[in-house]
Write an enzyme that holds these catalytic residues in place. Structure first.
Site: not given
Ligand code: NOJ
Length: 762
Positions: A298
């Site tokens: 993430d």
């Molecule tokens: C953080 C989020 O937790 C995740 O779900 C997302 O895909 C990414 N940012 C990218 O935007």
């Protein structure tokens, strides 16, 4: 004697040696073989330098989202150099054919090996055409419609250059305070698994290399939906049984459906950050589940292992994440800066790198990018497909199906067209932005059909007073929403209008950016002055139809006790106003069922239907049983609940079973009758209870559901078949086991289903 002495002396040496082998095995990442790497990929791997391999494991946030000349200043300059030197494998947040093509050209034409890039984006619910938020779609329980909605999103996003989405989010959550419940399938692992699978199939289609399908991502592995006290990014502490039986099944379902990638999560599991978690990523995902795709971290989650107190610095975090199976680094700048040294020093083995790169290249190959890197860069498709009018029909269909009728005691709904005077009150009735919800990067602001526009389109005459503003300023995805807590200057006009009207439609709820990432709440009420407005209007005209727009279950206890009709409309996307009007006017008979329990009070959270019984279920006369002294244990509305404009009756429940190893070894049949005056759709739900087990089982578990359309007075016999696995559960080692004994089977229209039969299965 000598021999004996030699043996005695040798024992500790052998023991230490065995121990060393065992330990070194433990420290050696178990790298499963990537299935079927093609010759092209193997050849490429042989040609790649270590830097180029690490490049494939690196993802940067878009540094080129403006059309125009090649960026050559500041931040963009060095990133651009990295792109040219093969140090980037994927980007995110770059979209639009022109932008994507230009960037792809640099990767393909200017880098040594010309490996095409992945372009990822959070395509969560629709793209230009916005579908209902995922939690709302889940309330439809309509897997075909959900799949269709994901298909539409893939068609639109792929037409804008995107070939990879960070969806579906399949985090089970029991806590409506957590803002990201809007993004998931609710509280139930069975429903969540079916929905996750439908979404993967919708995004990826039958052929990933088609120009209108995109790679999907099951996220966030694992436990993120159990953030303590519903506060986003907070610690997670879950028991083994909950992990295996509740949290993991939807991920497994997505893997079985062929999902291309999995995103790990921000939280720790048993003290180990998911990103550095060998057990989750290597043992389970790549090992037991035989996952063929790759794991993306993430955003910044490799770096965050330092804040978690699990890694000393970014170099340490790099080693831990790579070895544990995080194949791609999203925005930690860890791999690009530290992985080479770690490999050179033997802290990360070359096989770990090769495995990661193979997995990433495999997906690029499956997407058809090696054959045509510009497969998703067709300007004609980009012109034609986003916001296509056919997609509005798809979005309207799922929007209507997502609405849940919570109360209709006096049959105030549907409204009659001969109604003399309708007042519409509430800030969200005219709002064209909030119905789009959170996570809607591809859309344009203010493009939802408002409730007022929906009523207008059907020539319904009404008078409108806003009553109050919901927020005090324009707000964006990145900012905290500023709620109006004081300004009641619109109350008087609203009260006057309510007094003069026969019926009042009040549209209240949350702003579209009050749920989603980073949007946790402690109060689940109507933000700002809305509850006061509701009560003030109620004092002069109690004939109120309340339409609740929200990204999560709210506490609607006052409304349930005081109002005749309540409609849960969530955030329904582009077609919101049309869908709501269709339900209010009876052009569509509501059929949605809650995918999450609605609490009576915030203090009951976490509240969910598939709970364990406890040793003191009560009630008893003394105080010593599991209860609250100031609130009932029961929810306001249970999981699976939702009304229709007609009524359904279940009868004649029968259960039979064959030998355990037969394919469909339990059969459950029931008669379902539409006893009302109009056609309607019921979501018939089957729950089981395993009465005695080596690991206690929940009081009820959903194991099947069917969408049944019935005309007035029509009845049907419906049949559910269960496989042995449906009556099994995961033990604390993660093994699916079946234990013979007594099972109860319940069928009904929600999780309170009381029509019940039991079977003893040997
Ligand atoms: C953080 C989020 O937790 C995740 O779900 C997302 O895909 C990414 N940012 C990218 O935007």
């Amino acid at each position: 004697m000598n021999i004996l002495r030699t043996i005695t002396l040798a024992i500790p040496v052998i023991f230490t040696w065995l121990l060393m082998i065992n330990c070194s095995k433990k420290n050696t990442p178990v790298v499963q073989e990537t299935p079927n790497p093609t010759n092209r990929i193997e050849k490429l791997l042989q040609e790649m330098t270590l830097e180029e391999k690490i490049g494939q494991m690196t993802q940067y946030n878009g540094f080129w989202d403006a059309t125009g000349p090649v960026p050559n200043g500041g931040d963009a300059k060095w990133k651009y150099d990295h792109l040219r030197s093969g140090k980037v494998g994927a980007v995110l947040n770059v979209s639009g054919v022109e932008n994507v093509r230009k960037m792809q050209e640099v990767a393909v034409k200017e880098s040594r090996l010309g490996i095409p890039l992945l372009f990822g984006l959070d395509v969560i619910h629709g793209h230009k055409t916005v579908s209902p938020i995922p939690l709302a779609e889940s309330a439809s329980w309509d897997l075909e419609a959900i799949k269709e909605s994901a298909r539409m999103a893939a068609i639109e996003a792929s037409a804008r250059g995107i070939n990879w989405t960070f969806a579906p989010m399949v985090d089970i959550s029991r806590d409506a305070r957590w803002g990201r419940v809007m993004e998931g399938g609710g509280e139930d692992p069975y429903l969540g698994s079916q929905i996750g699978k439908a979404r993967v199939q919708g995004f990826q289609g039958a052929d990933l290399s088609a120009h209108n399908t995109i790679a999907a991502t099951a996220k966030h592995l694992a436990g993120y939906g159990f953030s303590e006290s519903g506060r986003d990014y907070n610690t997670v502490d879950v028991g083994t049984s909950t992990l295996y039986n509740v949290i993991l099944p939807p991920f497994k379902a997505c893997v079985d459906a062929g999902v291309s990638s999995v995103m790990n999560s921000f939280n720790t599991l048993n003290g180990i950050p998911a990103t550095g978690n060998h057990f989750l990523q290597r043992d389970l995902l790549n090992g037991r589940w035989d996952f063929n795709g790759f794991v993306v971290s993430d955003w910044g989650s490799i770096k965050e292992m330092i804040d978690h107190g699990h890694a000393a610095d970014l170099e340490d975090a790099t080693i831990k994440a790579a070895n544990a199976g995080s194949n791609m680094d999203m925005e930690s700048y860890a791999y690009v800066n530290h992985l080479k040294k770690a490999v050179e020093e033997g802290k990360v083995k070359m096989e770990v790198i090769d495995d990661a790169v193979r997995r990433i290249l495999n997906i690029k190959e499956q997407l058809g990018l090696f054959d045509d890197p510009y497969r998703y860069c067709d300007a004609a498709r980009e012109k034609e497909l986003p916001n296509h009018k056919d997609h509005h029909a798809t979005a309207l269909d799922i929007a209507r199906k997502s609405i849940v009728l919570l109360k209709n005691n006096k049959n105030n709904l549907p409204l009659s067209t001969s109604q003399k005077s309708i007042a519409v009150i509430g800030p969200l009735a005219s709002d064209k932005n909030s119905p789009l919800g959170s996570w809607r990067f591809g859309s344009d602001d203010n493009t939802a059909i408002s409730v007022l526009e929906g009523l207008d389109a059907q020539n319904i005459s009404y008078k409108y007073e806003k009553g109050a503003e919901l927020v005090t300023a324009k707000t964006s995805f990145l900012e905290e929403v500023k709620v109006n807590e004081t300004d009641k200057s619109g109350f008087d006009a609203a009260i006057k209008l309510a007094k003069e009207s026969e019926v009042v439609i009040m549209v209240l709820g949350e702003h579209g950016f009050q749920s989603g990432e980073g949007r946790s709440r402690t109060k689940l009420d109507f933000p700002g002055v809305q509850q006061e407005l509701l009560e003030a209007v109620h004092a002069v005209n109690p004939n109120i139809i309340l339409v609740v727009m929200s990204g999560r279950p709210l506490v609607l206890t006052w409304a349930e006790e005081n109002l005749p009709a309540i409609v849960q409309s969530w955030q329904l996307g582009t077609q919101s106003g049309h869908a709501i009007t269709d339900v209010l006017m009876g052009n569509y008979n509501p059929s949605g069922k809650l995918p999450m329990t609605f609490p009576r009070s915030v203090g009951q959270i976490p509240i969910y239907y598939n709970a364990l019984k406890t040793g003191r279920p009560g009630p008893i006369d003394l105080v010593f049983w599991s209860h609250y002294i100031d609130e009932s244990n029961a929810p306001l509305y249970p999981f699976g609940y939702g009304l229709s404009y007609t009524n359904f009756k279940y009868s004649n429940l029968k259960t039979t079973h064959q030998a355990v190893d037969q394919a469909n070894f339990v059969k459950v049949t029931v008669t379902l009758k539409n006893t009302g005056k109009r056609a309607g759709r019921e979501v018939a739900q089957l729950y089981i209870r395993d009465l005695v087990a080596s690991i206690a089982r929940p009081v009820k578990e959903l194991k099947g559901f069917q969408l049944v359309d019935l005309d007035a007075n029509e009845s049907k016999t419906i049949e559910f078949t269960l496989h042995k696995d449906d009556l099994s559960f995961y033990d604390n080692e993660g093994k699916l086991i079946f234990e013979p004994g007594k099972f109860e089977f319940f069928v009904g229209g929600d999780s309170n289903a009381s029509l019940q039969e039991s079977l003893v299965i040997e």
